[in-house]
Write an enzyme that holds these catalytic residues in place. Structure first.
Site, mmCIF file in Angstrom:
data_model
loop_
_atom_site.group_PDB
_atom_site.id
_atom_site.type_symbol
_atom_site.label_atom_id
_atom_site.label_comp_id
_atom_site.label_asym_id
_atom_site.label_seq_id
_atom_site.Cartn_x
_atom_site.Cartn_y
_atom_site.Cartn_z
ATOM 1 N N GLU A 258 0.869 -1.173 0.000
ATOM 2 C CA GLU A 258 0.000 0.000 0.000
ATOM 3 C C GLU A 258 0.902 1.218 0.000
ATOM 4 O OE1 GLU A 258 -3.164 2.180 2.895
ATOM 5 O OE2 GLU A 258 -3.585 0.085 2.421
ATOM 6 N N CYS A 292 -2.463 8.563 3.910
ATOM 7 C CA CYS A 292 -2.357 8.138 2.508
ATOM 8 C C CYS A 292 -3.620 8.485 1.719
ATOM 9 C CB CYS A 292 -2.094 6.640 2.426
ATOM 10 S SG CYS A 292 -0.503 6.116 3.080
#
Length: 497
Positions: A258, A292
């Site tokens: 990720e 994020c």
């Protein structure tokens, strides 16, 4: 000053490396902890301990593993305020915000572990092939079981922005499936992770099931390249993620990555501009934009743009800047001077190319790595703030003539982590669902429950995660075919009797 240690095989151990890393409070610029960088020898010891512990851990019943994970989670919940304060001191997150995220992570850890109780570690395949007899391999019939085995030793490498949350988010399926785990936290925020392991040691997890190595990129490389590590779960930058993927691919092991994001927001004409602006402000500025999935590109319909921007500027003014230990603080510091320089450079580049600063935009004259909630208008795709990950409290707004134009802008990025749309039009919702991202949130940023699964797109990563996908990644399937009958003993020819 606290000196941090590894946790290997159920024991605390001094790192073997000589290089020392200082942990700095970003609100005061004062060093409050330090550690020696772990090297390949430290990684070898941690992995060896995990290898030794894994068969015993896998031999426990699923219910027992889940029970031990729950006991650890309950202990973490009882220490949430302490952990949030440590996070605040090491990376700046306000304590109240940190506590809420940790509470959510504890609930997520329990939910993820509980999924092991219903996950099909063994399932029978229907429709057994009837052609085996014709192929001369034996009688037709029987059954085929698919048995999913734990991989063995796995590694979790976490980023600095959510030290506790990211560890807990990865561990549930890995541990509940029967794997052992070696964790390497970011060198910028290891203190709260060390405390997590102290709590794990106190709640009965067997030695070697969880190990901790402290270090920098060199330590992470030694872990991802280790031949006994079967899966690396990495969260971090695109560049580092490519290195992890290369290392695991070279030795034919797995990785779940990720990576970065440049998440868009598309605001349709029919929504309440004030309420939506307040929601967008939260998504852009919470944790000082160091998420994020922060809202980093905002596309708003021209019919409501003026009201939306006015409300967004007003909302930015409510994010009080200060030390996260102060309950009044909504916007803590950035993690360090390097990250603040990135934010400042992106804003200055945008202004130089014609953007207008509507709120914030200047570094406060005070100690600490602070930057205010900032709103920019008149931005375009020539600017860094619209193309590169800013990871700071900046909300750049582009006015669009239609929802479709906003979606086109949203899709035009090398990143594909998540996207948020605000609309009351069912057709627009259906269209937005086709955005090339891992998660689409409609009218609620960060929505969804424990059954959610997704895979980042483009440069934002690879490997599906969440719900069953996380267990699929944490296990290896093997087919076991059981014939319908046992072969009969051969009969000798009559002449030989």
């Amino acid at each position: 000053m606290e000196t941090l240690q590894h946790y290997i095989g159920g024991r605390w151990a001094e790192p073997a490396g000589e290089d020392v890393v200082a942990v700095v409070n970003p609100a005061t610029e004062e060093t409050f902890a330090q550690f020696h960088v772990g090297g390949a020898d430290d990684v070898d010891r941690a992995v060896a301990g995990a290898v030794a512990a894994q068969p015993g851990w896998a031999a426990l019943t699923v219910a027992r593993r889940v029970e031990l994970i729950h006991a650890w989670a309950d202990t973490i919940a009882a220490h949430a305020a302490e952990l949030a304060e440590l996070e605040c001191r090491e990376m700046g997150k306000p304590v109240g915000i940190g506590q809420s995220f940790i509470a959510g992570a504890v609930a997520g850890l329990k939910a993820a572990a509980d999924q092991a109780l219903t996950y099909p570690f063994t399932e029978t395949v229907t429709g057994t092939d009837a052609g085996t007899a014709d192929a001369g391999t034996g009688p037709a019939g029987g059954r085929t079981d698919i048995v999913r085995h734990p991989l063995g030793v796995t590694a979790v490498i976490t980023p600095w922005n959510f030290p506790v949350v990211m560890v807990l988010g990865a561990l549930g399926p890995l541990l509940a499936a029967g794997n052992t785990v070696v964790v390497k936290p970011s060198e910028r925020s290891p203190v709260s992770t060390v405390r997590l392991f102290e709590l794990a040691a106190a709640t009965g997890l067997p030695p070697g099931v969880l190990s901790l190595v402290l270090g920098d990129a060199r330590t992470g490389a030694a872990l991802t390249e280790h031949e006994d590590v079967q899966l690396v779960h990495f969260t971090g930058s695109v560049g580092a993620g490519r290195a992890v993927g290369t290392a695991t691919g070279r030795r034919l092991s797995r990785s779940v990555l990720e990576l970065g994001g440049k998440d868009p927001v598309v605001v349709d004409a029919g929504v309440d501009p004030v309420a939506t602006a307040q929601a967008v402000a939260f998504g852009a500025f919470i944790n000082t934009g160091q998420i994020c999935t922060s809202m980093e590109r905002i596309y708003v319909h021209e019919r409501i743009a003026d009201e939306f921007v006015e409300a967004l500027v007003a909302a930015a003014g409510t994010f009080a800047v200060g030390d996260g230990l102060d309950p009044a603080t909504m916007l803590g510091p950035l993690v360090d001077d390097r990250q603040r320089d990135t934010v400042r450079r992106h804003v200055e580049d945008a202004v130089r190319k014609g953007a207008t600063v509507r709120a914030g935009g200047t570094v406060p004259d005070r100690p600490g790595y602070f930057y205010p909630a900032t709103v920019l208008t008149g931005v375009d795709d020539t600017m860094l703030v619209m193309t590169e990950e800013t990871f700071g409290p900046v909300a750049p707004v582009t006015v669009v003539a239609s929802f479709e134009e906003g979606l086109a802008h949203a899709a035009s990025s090398r990143y594909g982590l998540a996207a948020t749309v605000y609309t009351d039009d069912p057709d627009h919702i259906a269209t937005a669902a086709r955005l090339p991202v891992g998660v689409v949130w409609v009218n609620q940023w960060q929505g969804g429950g424990p059954e959610r699964l997704y895979e980042p797109a483009r440069d934002s990563g690879m490997g599906a995660t969440g719900a069953r996908a996380a267990y699929d990644a944490a296990t290896r399937p093997a087919a076991v075919h059981i014939a319908a009958t046992v072969p009969a003993a051969a009969t000798a020819p009559a002449a030989d009797r």
